[in-house]
Scaffold this active site. Sequence first.
Site, PDB file in Angstrom:
ATOM      1  N   GLU A 396      48.718  65.564  87.273  1.00  0.00           N
ATOM      2  CA  GLU A 396      50.181  65.588  87.534  1.00  0.00           C
ATOM      3  C   GLU A 396      50.450  66.945  87.757  1.00  0.00           C
ATOM      4  O   GLU A 396      49.764  67.769  87.098  1.00  0.00           O
ATOM      5  CB  GLU A 396      50.580  65.434  86.077  1.00  0.00           C
ATOM      6  CG  GLU A 396      50.842  63.754  85.755  1.00  0.00           C
ATOM      7  CD  GLU A 396      51.593  63.892  84.476  1.00  0.00           C
ATOM      8  OE1 GLU A 396      52.078  64.716  83.845  1.00  0.00           O
ATOM      9  OE2 GLU A 396      51.401  62.881  84.029  1.00  0.00           O
ATOM     10  N   HIS A 481      48.799  60.177  75.821  1.00  0.00           N
ATOM     11  CA  HIS A 481      48.544  58.786  76.296  1.00  0.00           C
ATOM     12  C   HIS A 481      47.406  58.093  75.275  1.00  0.00           C
ATOM     13  O   HIS A 481      46.391  57.385  75.749  1.00  0.00           O
ATOM     14  CB  HIS A 481      47.826  58.739  77.533  1.00  0.00           C
ATOM     15  CG  HIS A 481      48.787  59.312  78.504  1.00  0.00           C
ATOM     16  ND1 HIS A 481      48.436  59.755  79.961  1.00  0.00           N
ATOM     17  CD2 HIS A 481      50.252  59.576  78.579  1.00  0.00           C
ATOM     18  CE1 HIS A 481      49.393  60.188  80.667  1.00  0.00           C
ATOM     19  NE2 HIS A 481      50.443  60.368  79.673  1.00  0.00           N
ATOM     20  N   ASN A 519      49.155  57.532  84.733  1.00  0.00           N
ATOM     21  CA  ASN A 519      49.899  57.359  83.297  1.00  0.00           C
ATOM     22  C   ASN A 519      49.883  55.820  82.869  1.00  0.00           C
ATOM     23  O   ASN A 519      50.075  55.245  83.714  1.00  0.00           O
ATOM     24  CB  ASN A 519      51.377  58.052  83.773  1.00  0.00           C
ATOM     25  CG  ASN A 519      51.230  59.415  84.488  1.00  0.00           C
ATOM     26  OD1 ASN A 519      50.549  59.270  85.440  1.00  0.00           O
ATOM     27  ND2 ASN A 519      51.600  60.263  83.909  1.00  0.00           N
TER      28      ASN A 519
END
Length: 540
Positions: A396, A481, A519
């Site tokens: 990202e 995560h 994600n």
Amino acid sequence: MSGTVPGSNSVSRRGFIAGTGSVLGLAALSGRATPARAAAGPIADGARVPALVIGTGYGGSVAALRLAQAGVHVHLIEMGMAWDTPGSDGKIFCNTLEPDHRSYWLRTRTKAPLNYFLGFPIDRDISRYTGILDAEDFSGITVYQGRGVGGGSLVNGGMAVTPKRENFAAILPSVNADEMYNVYYPRANAGLGVGSIDPAWFDTTACYQYSRVGRKHAQRSGFPFVFVPDVYDWDYMKQEAAGTVTKSALAGEILYGNNHGKKSLQKTYLAQARATGRVTVSALHQVTSVAPASGGGYTVVIAQLNTSGDTTATKTVTADRVFFAAGSVGTSKLLVKLKATGALPNLNGEIGKGWGDNGNVMCGRANHLWDPTGSLQSTIPCSGIDNWAAGGAFAEVAPLPTGIETFASFYLSITRNPNRAQFTWNAAQGRVDLDWQTAWKQPAITMAKTIFDKINSKEGTVYRSDLFGAYKIWGDHLTYHPLGGAVLNKATDNYGRLTAYPGLYVIDGSLIPGNTSVNPFVTITALAERNIERIIATDL
Ligand code: FAE
């Protein structure tokens, strides 16, 4: 009445959704929903309930909505706060640049993921409070999680990414990919209100200068640059930039909540669930035990908390069905403890295993003076660099919303790190441990370097070494995560049933074995949609 809400056709055949639910739900998907009417609550001591859901993140919200639409009364139990009441400053959530007591879960000092700037620590003292972001420390890793009604959706960047089809077999090997890509991913994207940035606006707005620099550098090194969808209301963000609405993404709000613009679960799945009139939510209630009840169903013990985190009451209720949706860490900790302490001794030997960090690792690069990334940066990332197939990394392009020009490019990489950890019961300390080791991030660093070594070499730039400590390049101490710990088709059957205990289910990120290649919340939501549909059709 068709009873159809976006993405719910198969549940709607049961025809249970109330008309008001459809209207509120559609309003919710615009991102500017009127808050759904408050349901009764909190749960009473001694209550007997048909369905109790532990946790109000993605898995819990999907379970609540679909069960309620199927006519089942659902009690959602959430250890965090409701986050529906403004503080003395008139705002519900505090700003990332000015963290106060609302920022962290029961800490007396902030623990920012990026905790240094120019080599100096930036954390500050705060008063202890049931704040919104939990930085939960295990040996070798800090796991960041949202606390409150809406779970991780309250604190996350809203990046809503469906993995590439070719990677799916490695993510959930026992799940039919055709069904996921034809039915459940589309249903999840609709339910979450996922949208994409207008590329023409992206090209001109000051607040994505940092992403455009990221694109230029990625493309000059031959890496595919991709736009990443998000649940932030992109029209609202345009109005923020134009100065016509109250700023949120353009005012540094993100990690401790967005007061505007973000379609958190409170505005999507949970608003629809509450609008059915069949869902109650008990905030500041933490489940501590689940065990078979003598007359059938399960005895659930719940600690009611005050905002200092103290237990003010202990409630014992009976539930016919219990859905574990406390997140990868929360569900794993509960199940490992309950198996080891004899409350649920017949849980199988896979409980607690298969935990991974989605290969998260952070880094920054120092750009040349002719490559400014902008003093105004939207907190909502909108782009990534895809080197998954060749190098095992998807990065990202992340903001550094400091309000000043930093000449830095900042990235959160998701990598194919194969290391997996296990949760175990520590009887001496009366707690659950996780055996992750800091050195297990090395494969993630190596994979992220396949992107950034090449870009640095092409651009003649270097890594920043001032963001995670003095002279420390890699943010390898954390994950956003957490995934796994009650893996699908191992700890549970192929639909999340804990088969030794009929009526107990797992329905959150703990089902996913450690990595999603992107994600994770769209995959968590889509898998929950798949599993709850089957459970409603066959178990109720
Ligand atoms: P989760 O959303 O964590 O919900 C679990 C809920 O259960 C929480 O509200 C807990 O407070 C509650 N709970 C736990 N234990 C108990 C208990 N014993 N009793 C009662 N309640 C309990 O679980 N993912 C993306 O896809 N895109 C992003 O842009 C993104 N950015 C992120 C940024 C940050 C800073 C963080 C922390 C996470 C980010 N994530 C992102 C990850 C994402 O939020 C996470 O995968 C999901 O929230 C996990 O969903 P679950 O339903 O598994």
